[in-house]
Design a protein around this motif. Structure first.
Motif, PDB file in Angstrom:
ATOM      1  N   ALA A   1       0.850  -1.190   0.000  1.00  0.00           N
ATOM      2  CA  ALA A   1       0.000   0.000   0.000  1.00  0.00           C
ATOM      3  C   ALA A   1       0.885   1.238   0.000  1.00  0.00           C
ATOM      4  O   ALA A   1       2.100   1.147   0.205  1.00  0.00           O
ATOM      5  CB  ALA A   1      -0.899   0.024   1.236  1.00  0.00           C
ATOM      6  N   VAL A   2       0.258   2.380  -0.206  1.00  0.00           N
ATOM      7  CA  VAL A   2       0.913   3.654   0.071  1.00  0.00           C
ATOM      8  C   VAL A   2       0.612   4.008   1.524  1.00  0.00           C
ATOM      9  O   VAL A   2      -0.553   3.972   1.949  1.00  0.00           O
ATOM     10  CB  VAL A   2       0.418   4.776  -0.868  1.00  0.00           C
ATOM     11  CG1 VAL A   2       1.096   6.092  -0.512  1.00  0.00           C
ATOM     12  CG2 VAL A   2       0.677   4.403  -2.321  1.00  0.00           C
ATOM     13  N   TYR A   3       1.650   4.295   2.275  1.00  0.00           N
ATOM     14  CA  TYR A   3       1.517   4.597   3.694  1.00  0.00           C
ATOM     15  C   TYR A   3       1.635   6.111   3.904  1.00  0.00           C
ATOM     16  O   TYR A   3       2.585   6.741   3.427  1.00  0.00           O
ATOM     17  CB  TYR A   3       2.583   3.870   4.498  1.00  0.00           C
ATOM     18  CG  TYR A   3       2.285   2.394   4.657  1.00  0.00           C
ATOM     19  CD1 TYR A   3       2.380   1.530   3.577  1.00  0.00           C
ATOM     20  CD2 TYR A   3       1.888   1.866   5.881  1.00  0.00           C
ATOM     21  CE1 TYR A   3       2.082   0.179   3.705  1.00  0.00           C
ATOM     22  CE2 TYR A   3       1.596   0.518   6.024  1.00  0.00           C
ATOM     23  CZ  TYR A   3       1.683  -0.312   4.928  1.00  0.00           C
ATOM     24  OH  TYR A   3       1.394  -1.657   5.059  1.00  0.00           O
ATOM     25  N   PHE A   4       0.655   6.645   4.638  1.00  0.00           N
ATOM     26  CA  PHE A   4       0.585   8.084   4.895  1.00  0.00           C
ATOM     27  C   PHE A   4       0.730   8.357   6.384  1.00  0.00           C
ATOM     28  O   PHE A   4       0.132   7.669   7.221  1.00  0.00           O
ATOM     29  CB  PHE A   4      -0.754   8.654   4.429  1.00  0.00           C
ATOM     30  CG  PHE A   4      -1.016   8.529   2.961  1.00  0.00           C
ATOM     31  CD1 PHE A   4      -1.639   7.394   2.452  1.00  0.00           C
ATOM     32  CD2 PHE A   4      -0.641   9.526   2.084  1.00  0.00           C
ATOM     33  CE1 PHE A   4      -1.892   7.270   1.099  1.00  0.00           C
ATOM     34  CE2 PHE A   4      -0.892   9.420   0.728  1.00  0.00           C
ATOM     35  CZ  PHE A   4      -1.513   8.287   0.228  1.00  0.00           C
ATOM     36  N   CYS A   5       1.467   9.389   6.675  1.00  0.00           N
ATOM     37  CA  CYS A   5       1.568   9.929   8.020  1.00  0.00           C
ATOM     38  C   CYS A   5       0.469  10.989   8.172  1.00  0.00           C
ATOM     39  O   CYS A   5       0.317  11.854   7.299  1.00  0.00           O
ATOM     40  CB  CYS A   5       2.955  10.547   8.159  1.00  0.00           C
ATOM     41  SG  CYS A   5       3.241  11.593   9.561  1.00  0.00           S
ATOM     42  N   VAL A   6      -0.288  10.926   9.255  1.00  0.00           N
ATOM     43  CA  VAL A   6      -1.417  11.836   9.460  1.00  0.00           C
ATOM     44  C   VAL A   6      -1.304  12.513  10.817  1.00  0.00           C
ATOM     45  O   VAL A   6      -1.025  11.842  11.829  1.00  0.00           O
ATOM     46  CB  VAL A   6      -2.749  11.062   9.385  1.00  0.00           C
ATOM     47  CG1 VAL A   6      -3.934  12.011   9.578  1.00  0.00           C
ATOM     48  CG2 VAL A   6      -2.880  10.335   8.052  1.00  0.00           C
ATOM     49  N   ARG A   7      -1.539  13.805  10.842  1.00  0.00           N
ATOM     50  CA  ARG A   7      -1.539  14.502  12.125  1.00  0.00           C
ATOM     51  C   ARG A   7      -2.845  14.224  12.843  1.00  0.00           C
ATOM     52  O   ARG A   7      -3.932  14.402  12.278  1.00  0.00           O
ATOM     53  CB  ARG A   7      -1.378  16.016  11.937  1.00  0.00           C
ATOM     54  CG  ARG A   7      -1.199  16.754  13.258  1.00  0.00           C
ATOM     55  CD  ARG A   7      -1.089  18.241  13.059  1.00  0.00           C
ATOM     56  NE  ARG A   7      -2.393  18.852  12.792  1.00  0.00           N
ATOM     57  CZ  ARG A   7      -2.577  20.168  12.700  1.00  0.00           C
ATOM     58  NH1 ARG A   7      -1.527  20.991  12.829  1.00  0.00           N
ATOM     59  NH2 ARG A   7      -3.764  20.656  12.463  1.00  0.00           N
ATOM     60  N   GLY A   8      -2.719  13.781  14.079  1.00  0.00           N
ATOM     61  CA  GLY A   8      -3.891  13.538  14.895  1.00  0.00           C
ATOM     62  C   GLY A   8      -4.436  12.137  14.762  1.00  0.00           C
ATOM     63  O   GLY A   8      -3.859  11.269  14.089  1.00  0.00           O
TER      64      GLY A   8
ATOM     65  N   LEU B   1      -9.111  10.892  11.324  1.00  0.00           N
ATOM     66  CA  LEU B   1      -8.567  10.508  10.027  1.00  0.00           C
ATOM     67  C   LEU B   1      -9.432  10.995   8.872  1.00  0.00           C
ATOM     68  O   LEU B   1      -9.393  10.424   7.784  1.00  0.00           O
ATOM     69  CB  LEU B   1      -8.402   8.989   9.991  1.00  0.00           C
ATOM     70  CG  LEU B   1      -7.508   8.453  11.121  1.00  0.00           C
ATOM     71  CD1 LEU B   1      -7.362   6.952  11.004  1.00  0.00           C
ATOM     72  CD2 LEU B   1      -6.148   9.128  11.134  1.00  0.00           C
ATOM     73  N   SER B   2     -10.188  12.058   9.094  1.00  0.00           N
ATOM     74  CA  SER B   2     -10.982  12.623   8.019  1.00  0.00           C
ATOM     75  C   SER B   2     -10.052  13.196   6.945  1.00  0.00           C
ATOM     76  O   SER B   2      -8.885  13.493   7.219  1.00  0.00           O
ATOM     77  CB  SER B   2     -11.910  13.709   8.551  1.00  0.00           C
ATOM     78  OG  SER B   2     -11.153  14.793   9.046  1.00  0.00           O
ATOM     79  N   PRO B   3     -10.567  13.352   5.727  1.00  0.00           N
ATOM     80  CA  PRO B   3      -9.714  13.865   4.642  1.00  0.00           C
ATOM     81  C   PRO B   3      -9.112  15.239   4.916  1.00  0.00           C
ATOM     82  O   PRO B   3      -8.113  15.603   4.301  1.00  0.00           O
ATOM     83  CB  PRO B   3     -10.684  13.926   3.456  1.00  0.00           C
ATOM     84  CG  PRO B   3     -11.699  12.881   3.748  1.00  0.00           C
ATOM     85  CD  PRO B   3     -11.874  12.914   5.239  1.00  0.00           C
ATOM     86  N   SER B   4      -9.702  15.983   5.838  1.00  0.00           N
ATOM     87  CA  SER B   4      -9.176  17.320   6.133  1.00  0.00           C
ATOM     88  C   SER B   4      -7.969  17.288   7.058  1.00  0.00           C
ATOM     89  O   SER B   4      -7.291  18.308   7.238  1.00  0.00           O
ATOM     90  CB  SER B   4     -10.266  18.184   6.761  1.00  0.00           C
ATOM     91  OG  SER B   4     -10.701  17.609   7.979  1.00  0.00           O
ATOM     92  N   SER B   5      -7.672  16.120   7.658  1.00  0.00           N
ATOM     93  CA  SER B   5      -6.507  16.039   8.552  1.00  0.00           C
ATOM     94  C   SER B   5      -5.228  16.105   7.732  1.00  0.00           C
ATOM     95  O   SER B   5      -5.097  15.399   6.733  1.00  0.00           O
ATOM     96  CB  SER B   5      -6.545  14.732   9.341  1.00  0.00           C
ATOM     97  OG  SER B   5      -7.648  14.693  10.205  1.00  0.00           O
ATOM     98  N   PRO B   6      -4.275  16.927   8.161  1.00  0.00           N
ATOM     99  CA  PRO B   6      -3.020  17.047   7.410  1.00  0.00           C
ATOM    100  C   PRO B   6      -2.299  15.711   7.283  1.00  0.00           C
ATOM    101  O   PRO B   6      -2.205  14.955   8.259  1.00  0.00           O
ATOM    102  CB  PRO B   6      -2.194  18.034   8.255  1.00  0.00           C
ATOM    103  CG  PRO B   6      -3.203  18.818   9.019  1.00  0.00           C
ATOM    104  CD  PRO B   6      -4.304  17.857   9.323  1.00  0.00           C
ATOM    105  N   ARG B   7      -1.800  15.429   6.104  1.00  0.00           N
ATOM    106  CA  ARG B   7      -1.061  14.195   5.858  1.00  0.00           C
ATOM    107  C   ARG B   7       0.038  14.450   4.856  1.00  0.00           C
ATOM    108  O   ARG B   7       0.016  15.433   4.129  1.00  0.00           O
ATOM    109  CB  ARG B   7      -1.984  13.082   5.377  1.00  0.00           C
ATOM    110  CG  ARG B   7      -2.707  13.342   4.067  1.00  0.00           C
ATOM    111  CD  ARG B   7      -3.804  12.293   3.865  1.00  0.00           C
ATOM    112  NE  ARG B   7      -4.796  12.365   4.943  1.00  0.00           N
ATOM    113  CZ  ARG B   7      -5.630  11.388   5.262  1.00  0.00           C
ATOM    114  NH1 ARG B   7      -5.604  10.241   4.585  1.00  0.00           N
ATOM    115  NH2 ARG B   7      -6.504  11.542   6.237  1.00  0.00           N
TER     116      ARG B   7
END
Length: 117
Positions: A91-98, A101-107
Motif C-alpha cells: 500500500a501507500v503509507y501516509f503519516c497523518v496529524r492527529g 482521520l478525516s480527509p481534512s486532517s493534514p497528511r
C-alpha cells in the motif's frame, strides 16, 4: 505551514522488514496524536496505528504484533517499524496529524510499500 514528509518505503520480500519515517514541521509535534494510514490499490484508506504524545500506541488488528509505532519528540519524527511483512501490507503509507482521520486532517504525500517475492 504544516508539513509531513514520509520516507523509508520500498520493495521487500514477504517476511521482511521496513522502517518508515515521517518528519513533521509547522506545528507543535509533541502535543499531537500521530497516525499511520495506508491505502492499497483500488481500496479505501485503512487506519494502521496511532500514537499519543506520550508514546502509547494502538494498532489495527491486521498489523498487531507485527508493526510498532514510535516517535521522537525531540526530532519531530514519527516511525513505523514493520516486521513479518505480508503481500497484503502492500500500500501507500501516509503519516497523518492527529487521530481524526478525516480527509481534512493534514497528511504527507505517502511512501510506497510493496511486499512481493
Amino acid at each position: 505551514e504544516v508539513q509531513l514528509v514520509e520516507s523509508g518505503g520500498g520493495l521487500v520480500q514477504p517476511g521482511g522488514s521496513l522502517r518508515l519515517s515521517c518528519t513533521a514541521s509547522g506545528f507543535p509535534f509533541s502535543t499531537y496524536d500521530m497516525s499511520w494510514v495506508r491505502q492499497a490499490p483500488g481500496k479505501g484508506p485503512e487506519w494502521v496505528s496511532t500514537i499519543t504524545p506520550r508514546g502509547r500506541g494502538s494498532y489495527a488488528d491486521s498489523v498487531k504484533g507485527r508493526f510498532t509505532i514510535s516517535r521522537d519528540n525531540t526530532e519531530n519524527t514519527l516511525y513505523l517499524q514493520m516486521n513479518s511483512l505480508k503481500a497484503e501490507d502492500t500500500a501507500v503509507y501516509f503519516c497523518v496529524r492527529g487521530s481524526d482521520l478525516s480527509p481534512s486532517s493534514p497528511r504527507g504525500q505517502g511512501t510506497q510499500v510493496t511486499v512481493s517475492s
